[in-house]
Every structure is written in C-alpha cells, then in structure tokens.
Design a protein around this motif. Structure first.
Motif, PDB file in Angstrom:
ATOM      1  N   UNK A  38      59.921  39.863  52.871  1.00 35.79           N
ATOM      2  CA  UNK A  38      60.018  38.510  52.326  1.00 35.79           C
ATOM      3  C   UNK A  38      60.343  37.528  53.448  1.00 35.79           C
ATOM      4  N   UNK A  39      59.667  36.390  53.440  1.00 35.78           N
ATOM      5  CA  UNK A  39      59.972  35.328  54.399  1.00 35.78           C
ATOM      6  C   UNK A  39      60.952  34.387  53.707  1.00 35.78           C
ATOM      7  N   UNK A  40      62.212  34.489  54.109  1.00 39.69           N
ATOM      8  CA  UNK A  40      63.253  33.692  53.475  1.00 39.69           C
ATOM      9  C   UNK A  40      63.239  32.279  54.061  1.00 39.69           C
ATOM     10  N   UNK A  41      63.518  31.257  53.215  1.00 38.62           N
ATOM     11  CA  UNK A  41      63.508  29.877  53.726  1.00 38.62           C
ATOM     12  C   UNK A  41      64.712  29.610  54.625  1.00 38.62           C
ATOM     13  N   UNK A  42      64.527  28.642  55.520  1.00 37.57           N
ATOM     14  CA  UNK A  42      65.647  28.243  56.381  1.00 37.57           C
ATOM     15  C   UNK A  42      66.636  27.425  55.540  1.00 37.57           C
ATOM     16  N   UNK A  43      67.814  27.220  56.094  1.00 37.42           N
ATOM     17  CA  UNK A  43      68.838  26.448  55.383  1.00 37.42           C
ATOM     18  C   UNK A  43      68.351  25.017  55.120  1.00 37.42           C
ATOM     19  N   UNK A  44      67.671  24.414  56.113  1.00 39.01           N
ATOM     20  CA  UNK A  44      67.172  23.050  55.968  1.00 39.01           C
ATOM     21  C   UNK A  44      66.085  22.991  54.891  1.00 39.01           C
ATOM     22  N   UNK A  45      65.173  23.947  54.887  1.00 41.74           N
ATOM     23  CA  UNK A  45      64.111  23.966  53.885  1.00 41.74           C
ATOM     24  C   UNK A  45      64.693  24.184  52.489  1.00 41.74           C
ATOM     25  N   UNK A  46      65.655  25.072  52.368  1.00 41.58           N
ATOM     26  CA  UNK A  46      66.303  25.327  51.086  1.00 41.58           C
ATOM     27  C   UNK A  46      66.986  24.066  50.577  1.00 41.58           C
ATOM     28  N   UNK A  47      67.699  23.364  51.452  1.00 39.42           N
ATOM     29  CA  UNK A  47      68.398  22.148  51.061  1.00 39.42           C
ATOM     30  C   UNK A  47      67.418  21.060  50.626  1.00 39.42           C
ATOM     31  N   UNK A  48      66.363  20.814  51.425  1.00 44.37           N
ATOM     32  CA  UNK A  48      65.429  19.736  51.096  1.00 44.37           C
ATOM     33  C   UNK A  48      64.657  20.032  49.808  1.00 44.37           C
ATOM     34  N   UNK A  49      64.277  21.277  49.596  1.00 48.42           N
ATOM     35  CA  UNK A  49      63.555  21.604  48.362  1.00 48.42           C
ATOM     36  C   UNK A  49      64.474  21.555  47.147  1.00 48.42           C
ATOM     37  N   UNK A  50      65.740  21.912  47.331  1.00 49.81           N
ATOM     38  CA  UNK A  50      66.705  21.805  46.230  1.00 49.81           C
ATOM     39  C   UNK A  50      66.931  20.351  45.853  1.00 49.81           C
ATOM     40  N   UNK A  51      67.033  19.482  46.848  1.00 50.08           N
ATOM     41  CA  UNK A  51      67.194  18.049  46.575  1.00 50.08           C
ATOM     42  C   UNK A  51      65.960  17.512  45.842  1.00 50.08           C
ATOM     43  N   UNK A  52      64.771  17.934  46.253  1.00 50.17           N
ATOM     44  CA  UNK A  52      63.547  17.487  45.595  1.00 50.17           C
ATOM     45  C   UNK A  52      63.517  17.923  44.131  1.00 50.17           C
ATOM     46  N   UNK A  53      63.930  19.150  43.855  1.00 50.28           N
ATOM     47  CA  UNK A  53      63.938  19.645  42.473  1.00 50.28           C
ATOM     48  C   UNK A  53      64.952  18.872  41.641  1.00 50.28           C
ATOM     49  N   UNK A  54      66.152  18.666  42.176  1.00 52.49           N
ATOM     50  CA  UNK A  54      67.183  17.925  41.443  1.00 52.49           C
ATOM     51  C   UNK A  54      66.719  16.497  41.172  1.00 52.49           C
TER      52      UNK A  54
END
Length: 80
Positions: A38-54
């Motif tokens: 599995x290619x796990x997301x970076x911390x920055x990618x996880x944060x930005x995508x979480x903000x987009x979803x919220x």
C-alpha cells in the motif's frame, strides 16, 4: 433448480488436505504482504485531503439546510 452431481467432485476436503489452521496463517501472511504494498499518504496530503472533505461536508450541510428552509418557508406561504 436441481444441479447435476459429479461423484468425482466432493465438497469435503480430502484426507491428505491440511487443516484450516494453515489456511488462516496463509491469509494473515497474504494480508500483511498486501499491506506492505500500500502507498500510504504523506502527512501533508492526509491533512489537505481531510480539510477538503470537511469543507465539502460543511458546504453541503449548509446548502441542504438552505434548501430545507426555503421549502419550509414556501410551504407556510402556500398553506396558510
């Protein structure tokens, strides 16, 4: 619906077949091997995508609330 039965094919495991325990161990090993790929997301990618979803969930909630209030207001205007 009846299905033909082939006597050479049995639903039971043959006597020389290993027990289900090694199958479980194989499942766990295969699962761990897949998780290593599995290619796990970076911390920055996880944060930005979480903000987009919220943000999108919040905007959708406001849009649904606005439409609900409009229809509620229109309902009171029509059915006084």
């Amino acid at each position: 619906m009846d299905t033909p039965t082939d006597p050479s094919v049995s639903s039971e495991a043959p006597a020389g077949e290993p027990s289900p325990e090694p199958a479980k161990a194989g499942f766990v090993a295969d699962t761990m091997a897949e998780l290593r790929r599995v290619v796990w997301p970076s911390r920055q990618q996880l944060f930005s995508e979480s903000v987009a979803v919220i943000l999108m969930v919040t905007l959708s909630a406001f849009a649904i609330a606005a439409i609900d209030r409009f229809y509620s207001w229109a309902n009171t205007q029509v059915f006084r």
